[in-house]
Design an enzyme around this catalytic site. Structure first.
Site, PDB file in Angstrom:
ATOM      1  N   ASP A  47      -6.822   6.519 -11.288  1.00  0.00           N
ATOM      2  CA  ASP A  47      -6.752   5.127 -11.716  1.00  0.00           C
ATOM      3  C   ASP A  47      -8.095   4.689 -12.271  1.00  0.00           C
ATOM      4  O   ASP A  47      -9.032   4.417 -11.515  1.00  0.00           O
ATOM      5  CB  ASP A  47      -6.346   4.234 -10.538  1.00  0.00           C
ATOM      6  CG  ASP A  47      -6.237   2.767 -10.952  1.00  0.00           C
ATOM      7  OD1 ASP A  47      -6.108   2.507 -12.158  1.00  0.00           O
ATOM      8  OD2 ASP A  47      -6.259   1.908 -10.054  1.00  0.00           O
ATOM      9  N   LYS A 100     -12.340  -0.172 -14.165  1.00  0.00           N
ATOM     10  CA  LYS A 100     -13.084  -0.283 -12.919  1.00  0.00           C
ATOM     11  C   LYS A 100     -14.563   0.032 -13.160  1.00  0.00           C
ATOM     12  O   LYS A 100     -14.885   0.888 -13.990  1.00  0.00           O
ATOM     13  CB  LYS A 100     -12.560   0.729 -11.891  1.00  0.00           C
ATOM     14  CG  LYS A 100     -11.179   0.494 -11.356  1.00  0.00           C
ATOM     15  CD  LYS A 100     -10.809   1.623 -10.397  1.00  0.00           C
ATOM     16  CE  LYS A 100      -9.387   1.494  -9.867  1.00  0.00           C
ATOM     17  NZ  LYS A 100      -9.264   0.399  -8.893  1.00  0.00           N
ATOM     18  N   ARG A 160       1.662  -1.537  -7.941  1.00  0.00           N
ATOM     19  CA  ARG A 160       2.863  -2.312  -7.624  1.00  0.00           C
ATOM     20  C   ARG A 160       3.879  -2.247  -8.757  1.00  0.00           C
ATOM     21  O   ARG A 160       5.080  -2.419  -8.527  1.00  0.00           O
ATOM     22  CB  ARG A 160       2.484  -3.750  -7.299  1.00  0.00           C
ATOM     23  CG  ARG A 160       1.930  -4.570  -8.441  1.00  0.00           C
ATOM     24  CD  ARG A 160       1.141  -5.767  -7.968  1.00  0.00           C
ATOM     25  NE  ARG A 160      -0.105  -5.346  -7.330  1.00  0.00           N
ATOM     26  CZ  ARG A 160      -0.953  -6.188  -6.753  1.00  0.00           C
ATOM     27  NH1 ARG A 160      -0.700  -7.484  -6.733  1.00  0.00           N
ATOM     28  NH2 ARG A 160      -2.057  -5.736  -6.201  1.00  0.00           N
ATOM     29  N   GLU A 201      -1.825  -1.779 -11.071  1.00  0.00           N
ATOM     30  CA  GLU A 201      -0.738  -0.964 -11.639  1.00  0.00           C
ATOM     31  C   GLU A 201       0.176  -0.354 -10.594  1.00  0.00           C
ATOM     32  O   GLU A 201       1.329  -0.028 -10.875  1.00  0.00           O
ATOM     33  CB  GLU A 201      -1.325   0.138 -12.525  1.00  0.00           C
ATOM     34  CG  GLU A 201      -1.768   1.411 -11.800  1.00  0.00           C
ATOM     35  CD  GLU A 201      -2.852   1.197 -10.751  1.00  0.00           C
ATOM     36  OE1 GLU A 201      -2.858   1.949  -9.757  1.00  0.00           O
ATOM     37  OE2 GLU A 201      -3.683   0.284 -10.914  1.00  0.00           O
ATOM     38  N   ASP A 228      -5.755   7.843  -5.258  1.00  0.00           N
ATOM     39  CA  ASP A 228      -4.811   6.766  -5.508  1.00  0.00           C
ATOM     40  C   ASP A 228      -3.371   7.252  -5.502  1.00  0.00           C
ATOM     41  O   ASP A 228      -2.452   6.457  -5.668  1.00  0.00           O
ATOM     42  CB  ASP A 228      -5.138   6.056  -6.824  1.00  0.00           C
ATOM     43  CG  ASP A 228      -4.800   4.575  -6.786  1.00  0.00           C
ATOM     44  OD1 ASP A 228      -4.712   4.018  -5.676  1.00  0.00           O
ATOM     45  OD2 ASP A 228      -4.605   3.978  -7.858  1.00  0.00           O
TER      46      ASP A 228
END
Length: 460
Positions: free
Chosen positions: A233, A240, A314, A312, A251
């Site tokens: 991610d 990030k 969810r 992302e 992740d």
């Protein structure tokens, strides 16, 4: 070291596990020479402390492990596992064990302490093996440890070698070993089969996004496990910072945890119908990346405004949960490394979870304590529903304000499970520093507690 006990026929070294309060009386029964030796070493039976007793030939007659005090034990778990790495190579059999201890829990801790991630370098590992204590279900403990080892291996493998392709290969291999059915929906086929959120999140990745689907068992209640499989991610276009991206190989920890749990369930042949769904993607930065302010339509028809592409997990879970709910299983479980807010709330060692069932929460709380697998119930606080409703669409994937981030993420997911009985775990999936039975690195959370609770939860 394999996740197995030493054979009972092996030549063994007696291991005496002694509480601080019992040390004096125990030493009084030793031969004078051994008692004097133990005193000379300064052994105090502190938690995790180890001493070796010599025989007359200069060899090891026995080993002694400290079990500390009740107050010190309350500050941790898997106490004998703290002693195991300090013991010399050999096979040990527990000869003395305090009434205050749980033999099964401590034996499992010893097995878990034997884990070592060696894919890229031989790192040695635990040299001391244990004969299973009497009156424990050794096969069950070995199966639980093997499932946890699978979870740790998957999380610890970096994204270069654990992208969606490799996660699919691991899932397909697990299915083949247990005679389970397996399918994978990849790439643009996700759009054809109505999984638009999984496709949107993963379409910019170097490997095609996909939905992995494993089925096993033909009789009993239906249990569906959904694991977040974001293999790396970056945060997407809401990139990030480096400090937040460094651990993002983990992740997919939700996927790794449900696969480890599935392995355990299938090996134990629990009488249920199991389904495992893993949306496997990379959230990457490219011209095809989904964008802030995009509005996407999920599988169940709800529209979602994208206010942060780093929320992302969810999204991919939403499509998978909507699919799972269509079959109305008796229990639907999601596991995901979903929010930093959960870590702020309970730290890295506790797995917060959400359920609308007080009965399930009661059972899970009890089994979590029994299995030394800490969890904590969090609220589906319905008044916060307004926080995930942006106005322009049905749902907001990243409501502003900075409050209740784990709760609002759970409420978001609940919109996709219809009326199906549901539990969501917002796990961390990572052990920040070495601890007994839990070396630094990937770790499963909540799986052992859930496994122990399933018979009562599903009445099997």
């Amino acid at each position: 070291m394999p996740a197995s006990f030493a054979p009972a026929t092996a030549r063994t070294i007696p291991l005496h596990v002694i509480e601080e309060s019992a040390l004096a009386s125990w030493c009084a029964a030793l031969p004078d020479a051994q008692a004097a030796w133990l005193k000379a070493t300064g052994f105090s039976a502190a938690l995790g402390e180890v001493a070796l007793l010599p025989d007359t030939q200069g060899g090891i007659s026995a080993a002694v492990a400290g079990f500390g005090t009740a107050a010190k034990r309350a500050r941790g778990r898997f106490h004998i596992a703290a002693a195991a790495p300090k013991l010399p190579e050999g096979t040990y059999r527990i000869a003395t064990f305090p009434e205050a201890g749980d033999p099964a829990q401590e034996a499992l801790g010893w097995l878990l302490a034997g884990y070592c991630f060696t894919r890229y370098r031989d790192r040695g590992g635990l040299k001391a093996r244990l004969v299973a204590p009497d009156d424990v279900d050794a096969a069950r403990l070995e199966t639980i440890a093997a499932g946890e080892f699978l979870t740790r291996d998957l999380i610890n493998t970096p994204a270069a070698d654990m992208g969606p392709d490799a996660l699919e290969e691991a899932t397909a291999g697990l299915a083949a070993r247990h005679d389970a059915a397996f399918t994978s929906i990849r790439g643009d086929a996700l759009l054809d089969r109505n999984f638009p959120l999984i496709h949107a999140v993963g379409r910019a990745g170097p490997q095609a996004p996909r939905l992995l689907d494993l089925r096993w068992g033909k009789m009993g209640p239906a249990l569906t496990l959904v694991g977040k499989g974001v293999c790396f991610d970056t945060g997407g276009l809401n990139l990030k910072p480096a400090g937040s991206m460094g651990l993002m190989k983990k992740d997919m920890g939700g996927a790794a945890t449900v696969l480890g749990l599935a392995r355990t369930i299938m090996t134990l042949k629990l009488p249920l119908r199991l389904r495992v769904l893993v949306p496997a993607v990379e959230n990457s930065v490219a011209s095809a990346s989904f964008r802030p302010q995009d509005i996407l339509t999920a599988r169940n028809g709800l529209t979602v405004e994208i206010n942060n592409t780093d929320a992302e997990g969810r999204l991919v879970l939403a499509d998978a949960l909507a699919l799972a709910a269509e079959e109305r299983p008796d229990m639907l479980v999601s596991m995901a490394t979903l929010t930093g807010a959960a870590r702020v709330a309970v730290g890295p060692d506790i797995a917060p979870y959400y359920t609308g069932s007080d009965k399930w929460a009661h059972v899970l709380g009890r089994t979590a304590r029994q299995e030394a697998d800490p969890v904590w119930r969090m609220p589906f606080h319905t008044p916060y529903e307004t926080m995930i409703e942006p106005g322009i669409a049905d749902l907001d994937n990243a409501p502003g304000g900075g409050f209740a981030g784990s709760v609002t993420a759970a409420l978001f997911l609940r919109r996709f499970v219809a009326e199906v009985p549901y539990i969501h775990f917002d796990i961390y999936g990572w052990q920040p520093a070495d601890a007994p039975a839990r070396p630094k690195g990937g770790v499963g959370q909540g799986a052992r507690a859930l496994l122990a609770a399933l018979p009562e939860m599903l009445e099997i």
